[in-house]
Design a protein around this motif. Structure first.
Motif, PDB file in Angstrom:
ATOM      1  N   LEU A 294       4.121   9.544   1.523  1.00  0.00           N
ATOM      2  CA  LEU A 294       4.301   8.458   2.493  1.00  0.00           C
ATOM      3  C   LEU A 294       3.421   8.779   3.691  1.00  0.00           C
ATOM      4  O   LEU A 294       3.264   9.944   4.042  1.00  0.00           O
ATOM      5  CB  LEU A 294       5.764   8.382   2.930  1.00  0.00           C
ATOM      6  N   PRO A 295       2.835   7.755   4.332  1.00  0.00           N
ATOM      7  CA  PRO A 295       1.964   8.065   5.475  1.00  0.00           C
ATOM      8  C   PRO A 295       2.747   8.709   6.618  1.00  0.00           C
ATOM      9  O   PRO A 295       3.944   8.443   6.786  1.00  0.00           O
ATOM     10  CB  PRO A 295       1.420   6.699   5.886  1.00  0.00           C
ATOM     11  N   ALA A 296       2.066   9.551   7.401  1.00  0.00           N
ATOM     12  CA  ALA A 296       2.691  10.194   8.571  1.00  0.00           C
ATOM     13  C   ALA A 296       3.131   9.071   9.512  1.00  0.00           C
ATOM     14  O   ALA A 296       2.476   8.024   9.574  1.00  0.00           O
ATOM     15  CB  ALA A 296       1.678  11.094   9.256  1.00  0.00           C
ATOM     16  N   PRO A 297       4.225   9.210  10.270  1.00  0.00           N
ATOM     17  CA  PRO A 297       5.032  10.426  10.394  1.00  0.00           C
ATOM     18  C   PRO A 297       6.304  10.402   9.539  1.00  0.00           C
ATOM     19  O   PRO A 297       7.297  10.990   9.939  1.00  0.00           O
ATOM     20  CB  PRO A 297       5.384  10.411  11.883  1.00  0.00           C
TER      21      PRO A 297
ATOM     22  N   ALA B 297       0.823  -1.217   0.000  1.00  0.00           N
ATOM     23  CA  ALA B 297       0.000   0.000   0.000  1.00  0.00           C
ATOM     24  C   ALA B 297       0.854   1.263   0.000  1.00  0.00           C
ATOM     25  O   ALA B 297       0.493   2.255  -0.636  1.00  0.00           O
ATOM     26  CB  ALA B 297      -0.921  -0.003   1.221  1.00  0.00           C
ATOM     27  N   ASN B 298       1.980   1.248   0.698  1.00  0.00           N
ATOM     28  CA  ASN B 298       2.715   2.495   0.907  1.00  0.00           C
ATOM     29  C   ASN B 298       4.148   2.475   0.390  1.00  0.00           C
ATOM     30  O   ASN B 298       4.522   3.279  -0.461  1.00  0.00           O
ATOM     31  CB  ASN B 298       2.759   2.819   2.413  1.00  0.00           C
TER      32      ASN B 298
ATOM     33  N   LYS C 264       7.142  11.917   6.860  1.00  0.00           N
ATOM     34  CA  LYS C 264       7.516  13.262   6.391  1.00  0.00           C
ATOM     35  C   LYS C 264       8.446  13.203   5.167  1.00  0.00           C
ATOM     36  O   LYS C 264       9.505  13.844   5.143  1.00  0.00           O
ATOM     37  CB  LYS C 264       8.221  14.043   7.505  1.00  0.00           C
ATOM     38  N   GLY C 265       8.060  12.399   4.176  1.00  0.00           N
ATOM     39  CA  GLY C 265       8.812  12.356   2.927  1.00  0.00           C
ATOM     40  C   GLY C 265      10.155  11.659   3.021  1.00  0.00           C
ATOM     41  O   GLY C 265      10.921  11.683   2.066  1.00  0.00           O
ATOM     42  N   SER C 266      10.463  11.054   4.173  1.00  0.00           N
ATOM     43  CA  SER C 266      11.751  10.363   4.288  1.00  0.00           C
ATOM     44  C   SER C 266      11.534   8.855   4.223  1.00  0.00           C
ATOM     45  O   SER C 266      10.660   8.306   4.898  1.00  0.00           O
ATOM     46  CB  SER C 266      12.425  10.726   5.611  1.00  0.00           C
ATOM     47  N   LEU C 267      12.354   8.215   3.402  1.00  0.00           N
ATOM     48  CA  LEU C 267      12.218   6.774   3.214  1.00  0.00           C
ATOM     49  C   LEU C 267      12.784   5.986   4.403  1.00  0.00           C
ATOM     50  O   LEU C 267      12.405   4.844   4.638  1.00  0.00           O
ATOM     51  CB  LEU C 267      13.004   6.413   1.929  1.00  0.00           C
TER      52      LEU C 267
END
Ligand SMILES: [Fe+2]
Ligand SMILES: [Fe+2]
Length: 245
Positions: free
Chosen positions: A156-159, A139-140, A161-164
């Motif tokens: 990307l789902p919280a938290p 899903a993510n 914050k765009g970091s893989l």
């Protein structure tokens, strides 16, 4: 590649996939514990180092199949699709089979073997966690990894914050837990050895569990040691390239 005592096990599995059956036979953990050196892994398993190196070198003579070598360079999207179609689909099929067989064996033999009810509970928790984990990846995380480099990344789902890093770390923690649970299942089933008088369903249950274990080792190896490593590298390169000097 030189197979030395200080070589990390995951480097051997990635660079020479033809050694994976030997690592499996030796019981060396190359997926979750792949960061350990070969010497450490042999010490953990209480096996002699020199014969292990010799066995791995014999497997090294056979070339890795093109399919396995392919993933070191293939587009990440292709690798995520391969994992979903091959390993996630297999995991779901095998868990359904294990559920059925476990229920049958508990019903037929539980009264005389109360330990089967404990095994059934452990299997149920293991199966639920594994299903949830594969759903999360699909899903993510996998859609995000597949889109790296396209300039059109999904949220990307919280938290996160765009970091893989955070979702990858979370999935790797799940993998460690899966590794622990597989060891527990192996201990509870005495290395998947059914009692001498066990019926066909009981034998089938243990065979299905052992087959799933072997597939999970390869599945987690592809994710931990190839997919996640390459995705984090690509994300880092992208953020460096887009950083204003
Ligand atoms: Fe997976
Ligand atoms: Fe995973």
């Amino acid at each position: 590649m030189l197979i030395a005592p200080e070589t990390p096990v995951r480097d051997i599995a990635v660079a020479i996939p033809s050694t994976i059956p030997a690592l499996e036979r030796l019981g060396i953990d190359y997926c979750c514990g792949g960061q350990h050196t070969l010497a450490e892994a042999c010490a953990n398993r209480n096996i002699a180092l020199t014969p292990a190196i010799e066995e791995l070198e014999q497997y090294q003579q056979q070339e890795g199949t093109p399919a396995e070598m392919h993933w070191i360079h293939a587009p990440l999207k292709e690798l995520t699709e391969y994992i979903v179609q091959k390993h996630h689909a297999y995991t779901r099929r095998q868990l359904a089979l294990i559920d059925d067989l476990m229920a049958k064996v508990e019903k037929r033999h539980g009264a005389d073997h109360l330990e089967l009810f404990h095994l059934g509970k452990v299997v149920a928790v293991f199966a639920a966690e594994l299903r949830h984990h594969t759903e999360c990846e699909e899903a993510n995380l996998f859609p995000y990894i597949a889109a790296l480099g396209t300039g059109c990344l999904p949220e990307l789902p919280a938290p996160a914050k765009g970091s893989l890093t955070m979702p990858v770390t979370r999935m790797m923690t799940d993998h460690d837990q899966t590794g622990d649970e597989l060891r527990t299942l192996r201990a509870l089933t005495k290395n998947y050895t059914p009692p001498t008088a066990a019926c066909a369903s009981w034998r089938g249950l243990y065979r299905a569990m052992e087959e799933l274990e072997a597939d999970l080792h390869r599945h987690i190896h592809l994710e931990n040691n190839i997919l996640f490593v390459r995705a984090l590298e690509q994300a880092r390169e992208q953020s460096t390239a887009s950083d204003p000097a």
